[in-house]
Design a protein around this motif. Sequence first.
Motif, PDB file in Angstrom:
ATOM      1  N   PRO A  21      60.796  44.215  39.402  1.00  0.00           N
ATOM      2  CA  PRO A  21      59.701  44.520  40.345  1.00  0.00           C
ATOM      3  C   PRO A  21      58.746  43.333  40.448  1.00  0.00           C
ATOM      4  N   LEU A  22      58.680  42.716  41.615  1.00  0.00           N
ATOM      5  CA  LEU A  22      57.852  41.522  41.793  1.00  0.00           C
ATOM      6  C   LEU A  22      56.641  41.809  42.670  1.00  0.00           C
ATOM      7  N   ILE A  23      55.567  41.080  42.370  1.00  0.00           N
ATOM      8  CA  ILE A  23      54.339  41.221  43.149  1.00  0.00           C
ATOM      9  C   ILE A  23      53.752  39.833  43.371  1.00  0.00           C
ATOM     10  N   ASP A  24      53.225  39.583  44.562  1.00  0.00           N
ATOM     11  CA  ASP A  24      52.626  38.290  44.887  1.00  0.00           C
ATOM     12  C   ASP A  24      51.118  38.422  44.961  1.00  0.00           C
ATOM     13  N   ASN A  25      50.427  37.366  44.549  1.00  0.00           N
ATOM     14  CA  ASN A  25      48.993  37.308  44.766  1.00  0.00           C
ATOM     15  C   ASN A  25      48.746  36.564  46.069  1.00  0.00           C
ATOM     16  N   LYS A  26      48.038  37.197  46.982  1.00  0.00           N
ATOM     17  CA  LYS A  26      47.866  36.649  48.329  1.00  0.00           C
ATOM     18  C   LYS A  26      47.035  35.371  48.339  1.00  0.00           C
ATOM     19  N   ASP A  27      46.158  35.218  47.367  1.00  0.00           N
ATOM     20  CA  ASP A  27      45.271  34.057  47.366  1.00  0.00           C
ATOM     21  C   ASP A  27      45.897  32.856  46.655  1.00  0.00           C
ATOM     22  N   SER A  28      46.489  33.084  45.488  1.00  0.00           N
ATOM     23  CA  SER A  28      47.071  31.968  44.732  1.00  0.00           C
ATOM     24  C   SER A  28      48.493  31.644  45.183  1.00  0.00           C
ATOM     25  N   LYS A  29      49.125  32.597  45.921  1.00  0.00           N
ATOM     26  CA  LYS A  29      50.516  32.463  46.378  1.00  0.00           C
ATOM     27  C   LYS A  29      51.494  32.451  45.192  1.00  0.00           C
ATOM     28  N   LYS A  30      51.036  32.924  44.033  1.00  0.00           N
ATOM     29  CA  LYS A  30      51.893  32.984  42.855  1.00  0.00           C
ATOM     30  C   LYS A  30      52.588  34.335  42.775  1.00  0.00           C
ATOM     31  N   ARG A  31      53.825  34.300  42.279  1.00  0.00           N
ATOM     32  CA  ARG A  31      54.620  35.524  42.170  1.00  0.00           C
ATOM     33  C   ARG A  31      54.740  35.919  40.699  1.00  0.00           C
ATOM     34  N   TYR A  32      54.651  37.218  40.436  1.00  0.00           N
ATOM     35  CA  TYR A  32      54.706  37.729  39.065  1.00  0.00           C
ATOM     36  C   TYR A  32      55.617  38.955  38.987  1.00  0.00           C
ATOM     37  N   ARG A  33      56.129  39.192  37.792  1.00  0.00           N
ATOM     38  CA  ARG A  33      56.778  40.477  37.536  1.00  0.00           C
ATOM     39  C   ARG A  33      55.691  41.499  37.303  1.00  0.00           C
ATOM     40  N   ALA A  34      55.717  42.554  38.096  1.00  0.00           N
ATOM     41  CA  ALA A  34      54.653  43.557  38.019  1.00  0.00           C
ATOM     42  C   ALA A  34      54.609  44.219  36.650  1.00  0.00           C
ATOM     43  N   ASP A  35      55.785  44.512  36.086  1.00  0.00           N
ATOM     44  CA  ASP A  35      55.802  45.171  34.775  1.00  0.00           C
ATOM     45  C   ASP A  35      55.262  44.253  33.685  1.00  0.00           C
ATOM     46  N   VAL A  36      55.496  42.952  33.815  1.00  0.00           N
ATOM     47  CA  VAL A  36      55.001  42.010  32.802  1.00  0.00           C
ATOM     48  C   VAL A  36      53.475  41.882  32.884  1.00  0.00           C
ATOM     49  N   LEU A  37      52.920  41.933  34.085  1.00  0.00           N
ATOM     50  CA  LEU A  37      51.458  41.910  34.218  1.00  0.00           C
ATOM     51  C   LEU A  37      50.831  43.073  33.454  1.00  0.00           C
ATOM     52  N   VAL A  38      51.445  44.247  33.596  1.00  0.00           N
ATOM     53  CA  VAL A  38      50.926  45.439  32.898  1.00  0.00           C
ATOM     54  C   VAL A  38      51.146  45.299  31.389  1.00  0.00           C
ATOM     55  N   ILE A  41      48.253  48.538  38.550  1.00  0.00           N
ATOM     56  CA  ILE A  41      47.706  47.180  38.431  1.00  0.00           C
ATOM     57  C   ILE A  41      46.276  47.117  38.959  1.00  0.00           C
ATOM     58  N   GLU A  42      46.048  47.785  40.079  1.00  0.00           N
ATOM     59  CA  GLU A  42      44.707  47.800  40.679  1.00  0.00           C
ATOM     60  C   GLU A  42      43.726  48.598  39.823  1.00  0.00           C
ATOM     61  N   GLU A  43      44.178  49.743  39.292  1.00  0.00           N
ATOM     62  CA  GLU A  43      43.299  50.566  38.454  1.00  0.00           C
ATOM     63  C   GLU A  43      42.899  49.843  37.169  1.00  0.00           C
ATOM     64  N   LEU A  44      43.816  49.060  36.640  1.00  0.00           N
ATOM     65  CA  LEU A  44      43.527  48.309  35.412  1.00  0.00           C
ATOM     66  C   LEU A  44      42.722  47.042  35.701  1.00  0.00           C
ATOM     67  N   ASP A  45      42.512  46.776  36.985  1.00  0.00           N
ATOM     68  CA  ASP A  45      41.713  45.616  37.399  1.00  0.00           C
ATOM     69  C   ASP A  45      42.342  44.306  36.923  1.00  0.00           C
ATOM     70  N   ILE A  46      43.678  44.249  37.020  1.00  0.00           N
ATOM     71  CA  ILE A  46      44.409  43.062  36.572  1.00  0.00           C
ATOM     72  C   ILE A  46      44.283  41.962  37.616  1.00  0.00           C
ATOM     73  N   ALA A  47      43.910  40.783  37.138  1.00  0.00           N
ATOM     74  CA  ALA A  47      43.722  39.641  38.035  1.00  0.00           C
ATOM     75  C   ALA A  47      44.864  38.646  37.877  1.00  0.00           C
ATOM     76  N   CYS A  48      45.058  37.835  38.901  1.00  0.00           N
ATOM     77  CA  CYS A  48      46.044  36.754  38.833  1.00  0.00           C
ATOM     78  C   CYS A  48      45.657  35.796  37.705  1.00  0.00           C
ATOM     79  N   PRO A  49      46.564  35.548  36.744  1.00  0.00           N
ATOM     80  CA  PRO A  49      46.238  34.655  35.623  1.00  0.00           C
ATOM     81  C   PRO A  49      45.868  33.241  36.061  1.00  0.00           C
ATOM     82  N   MET A  50      46.340  32.815  37.237  1.00  0.00           N
ATOM     83  CA  MET A  50      46.079  31.462  37.707  1.00  0.00           C
ATOM     84  C   MET A  50      44.717  31.344  38.400  1.00  0.00           C
ATOM     85  N   SER A  51      44.423  32.320  39.283  1.00  0.00           N
ATOM     86  CA  SER A  51      43.247  32.185  40.142  1.00  0.00           C
ATOM     87  C   SER A  51      42.138  33.194  39.866  1.00  0.00           C
ATOM     88  N   GLY A  52      42.469  34.263  39.147  1.00  0.00           N
ATOM     89  CA  GLY A  52      41.479  35.319  38.939  1.00  0.00           C
ATOM     90  C   GLY A  52      41.369  36.279  40.106  1.00  0.00           C
TER      91      GLY A  52
END
Length: 514
Positions: free
Chosen positions: A89-106, A174-185
Amino acid sequence: MAKQEDDFKKVISHAKEYGYVFQSSEIYDGLSAVYDYGQNGAELKKNIREYWWKAMVQLNDNIVGLDAAIFMHPTTWKASGHVDAFNDPLIDNKDSKKRYRADVLVEDYVAKIEGKIEKEVKKAAKRFGDSFDKKQFLVTNQRVVDYQEQATGILKRLGKSLENEDLADVKKLIEELDIACPMSGSKNWTDVKQFNLMFGTKLGANAESAMDLYLRPETAQGIFANFLNVQKSGRMKIPFGIAQTGKAFRNEIVARQFIFRMREFEQMEMQFFIQPGTQKEWYEKWKENRMKWHLSLGLGEDNYRFHDHEKLAHYADAAADIEFRFPFGFKELEGIHSRTDFDLGSHEKYSGKKLQYFDPELNKNYVPYVLETSIGLDRMFLAVFSNSLKEEQLENNTTRTVLKLPAVLAPTKAAILPLVKKDGLPDIARKIINDLKWDFNVAYDEKDAVGRRYRRQDANGTPFCITVDHQTIEDNTITIRHRDTMEQERVAISDLKSIIAEAVDMRTWLKRMG
């Protein structure tokens, strides 16, 4: 967190400086998430593989080895479920343009909660001293209990959402946990999407007639496809296992953390074929057996833990990971899976060939159930290497960098050092090497003062330094220095072989499994 990152950078730097791991194609600026093993890394990797193989195959009379091809008929991967279900499961951050595994973010968010628990434990241990009872503290301290409940609740929800393929809820979490992009915040996320991880390729002389193939994403399917070949040719009786080591390939979009997650990696897997209905018993046995194997290396019991899966793969009725404390936190090192009869049953269906076992005791045919143990060799390498790298403060207020690899795994077992490059000492050292090299991987080192050579071999992970000096000429004795304690003793050259053998023999280490 900053200290973790700093420690991990030291691991990566040390691995390169001492010939363990290099960035692949570095002269062309490298290839992302692909690494080469240097002269010492190749030896360490080989030794880990052999340590696993001896414990798994040689010491079990009902487990045999296999070396299956990387290329397999494409229908294999349809039958195994990889074509339809091998996704991240992948998710992109619209501002940093970085892609992450959604499960790994959690999971990384949960790791921070676990870090808070570790801090509470350390504070309490310091406060209570020898009377500290960690197990009792974990279940009675309300703050710790709350942290644990929070972490467990998050992982359960994530597991349920992934199992139900509810990707919208994964994003919501991810939104409820207020998880931010590790690169850009930034917290500006796209929807979560599934991405298939298999590498495609072609087999054939020209484009028109070429067959579409995949590079295997795991080694297990070669074992299942050869189940009957091995069973019949080896006259194997259930329960029995088939083990193999080999390369696998996954198109990891979010490959990271050095050799922990790569696109080309090596697995050590064993599929254990059992009678249906006995899987719970064998599942527990193999969980215990595999943990004993890990602990036999002496990396520290506190660095391992079991993690039971909330989300089960489509083929499993039970699954657990052995997690290891890497420099970046506890992560999966090995998986133990009860795979039921999915694999052989599915290949039987797609191939039209019977993949059954005739049980003479029950007087009937059945599709065996499978219990799997699967460990990443590269991850095991990283676990051993990162855990062994130490910086020690010495009594004379200097520090030394030492790689305290388990002696059984160390690439070089002993370094032979002539005290000076004259008076016939190098000749004696060479003679010792020529005798020892038939049994051990040994090295010769004559450059710099002997103290600097000791430090160099410490950093390289060599368990013993053997110094040839002028007394050697008189009485055929040498000084042997032990890497971990720095203690030195005078012994006869004729005793060297038995001293080294006792320290590095696999028999000695594997007997710790009991």
